[in-house]
Write a protein that holds these residues in place. Structure first.
Motif, short mmCIF file in Angstrom:
data_model
loop_
_atom_site.label_atom_id
_atom_site.label_comp_id
_atom_site.label_asym_id
_atom_site.label_seq_id
_atom_site.Cartn_x
_atom_site.Cartn_y
_atom_site.Cartn_z
N SER A 92 43.61 49.14 34.00
CA SER A 92 42.27 49.33 33.46
C SER A 92 41.27 48.70 34.42
CB SER A 92 42.14 48.71 32.07
OG SER A 92 42.46 47.33 32.11
N PRO A 93 40.05 49.25 34.48
CA PRO A 93 39.07 48.73 35.43
C PRO A 93 38.44 47.42 34.98
CG PRO A 93 38.12 50.53 34.16
CD PRO A 93 39.56 50.43 33.75
N LEU A 94 38.25 46.52 35.93
CA LEU A 94 37.56 45.26 35.67
C LEU A 94 37.07 44.73 37.01
CD1 LEU A 94 37.08 43.75 32.98
CD2 LEU A 94 38.94 42.22 33.62
N PRO A 95 35.77 44.52 37.17
CA PRO A 95 35.24 44.02 38.44
C PRO A 95 35.79 42.63 38.77
CG PRO A 95 33.47 44.84 37.05
CD PRO A 95 34.70 44.78 36.19
N LEU A 96 35.81 42.30 40.04
CA LEU A 96 36.31 41.01 40.50
C LEU A 96 35.69 39.85 39.74
CD1 LEU A 96 37.78 39.13 42.49
CD2 LEU A 96 35.89 39.52 44.10
N THR A 97 34.40 39.92 39.49
CA THR A 97 33.71 38.81 38.83
C THR A 97 34.11 38.63 37.37
OG1 THR A 97 31.88 40.32 38.35
CG2 THR A 97 31.70 38.95 40.34
N GLN A 98 34.81 39.63 36.79
CA GLN A 98 35.18 39.56 35.37
C GLN A 98 36.69 39.45 35.13
OE1 GLN A 98 33.25 42.69 33.08
NE2 GLN A 98 31.47 42.65 34.44
N ILE A 99 37.47 39.40 36.19
CA ILE A 99 38.92 39.36 36.03
C ILE A 99 39.34 38.09 35.30
CG2 ILE A 99 41.12 39.11 37.29
CD1 ILE A 99 39.99 40.99 39.40
N THR A 100 40.26 38.25 34.35
CA THR A 100 40.79 37.13 33.58
C THR A 100 42.28 36.98 33.82
OG1 THR A 100 41.30 38.51 31.67
CG2 THR A 100 39.08 37.55 31.78
#
Length: 244
Positions: A92-100
């Motif tokens: 699923s997509p998730l920008p680098l700044t939001q990766i958990t």
């Protein structure tokens, strides 16, 4: 063609999409197929569509105990295991700044750990002439904006094939990677919508998305003796997306 006549195959993520298309092609070419997936309803529908040469086991590739049940069933039903198509995957997509941490764990648990244990636990049932096919992705070569975890996991899958081909020297078992580009599965169609599909189709020289049956056809080639001198290879079925 009956290139897989008498062969036994396991396909993870086999109830829908590429896995189901591969199962259909394997059966057409003479194989008996065990489908493995999380959703019992989808598995039941797949077996009903595929007929008597398909059998389903419910479970998750992220759970080694579920994989133990799968292979116990294979051993009880069949004399040997010839083909493993480690196809189950998630992303699923998730920008680098939001990766958990949770996002990374979910992706790698399925796409890397799941592949490792799918193959590891199959090996005692396999022998000379066995074929292991891992589902990679064009994203593992090119990267894809917003898909850091997914792209990295598919790059890892590519390296697993190289490493395992070396480790399995002398066993007669081959390991190859099948790397699709954007494919018009029912899930992809629902997720992307018409405009999204047009966008992804425009990204490759063939100007369309793949039909799952086209990916299944290449999986059947890698499963068969027609690819008998191939191991540690990656076969791109991506319309040229990652090749230019």
């Amino acid at each position: 063609m009956n290139r897989l006549n008498g062969k036994t195959a396991v396909i993870t993520g086999g109830a829908t999409g590429i896995g189901l298309a591969a199962a259909k092609r394997f059966i057409e070419e003479g194989a008996f197929v065990f489908l493995f997936g999380r959703r019992q309803q989808a598995l039941d529908a797949a077996v009903a569509a595929l007929g008597a040469n398909a059998r389903a086991v419910q479970g998750s590739v992220s759970d080694p105990a579920d994989l133990d049940r799968l292979y116990a069933d294979v051993k009880a039903q069949r004399a040997s295991l010839d083909i493993v198509f480690a196809n189950a995957g998630t992303g699923s997509p998730l920008p680098l700044t939001q990766i958990t941490a949770e996002h990374m764990a979910e992706t790698f648990d399925t796409n890397v750990m799941g592949v490792v244990f799918t193959v590891q636990k199959a090996l005692p049932l396999m022998g000379q002439g066995g074929s292991i096919i891992l589902t990679g992705s064009s994203a593992g070569t090119t990267g894809a904006s917003g898909f850091s975890a997914y792209s990295a996991s598919k790059a890892a899958v590519r390296n697993l094939a190289r490493t395992w081909a070396e480790e399995l020297k002398g066993t007669g078992i081959r390991v190859n990677v099948l790397s699709p580009g954007p494919t018009a599965t029912e899930l992809a169609k629902a997720a992307l919508g018409e405009e999204g599909q047009k966008h992804y189709a425009s990204m490759n020289p063939l100007q369309r998305m793949a039909d799952p049956a086209e990916i299944g056809a290449v999986a059947a080639f890698l499963a068969s003796s027609d690819s008998s001198f191939m191991t540690a290879s990656e076969v791109a079925v991506d319309g040229g997306l990652a090749q230019l």
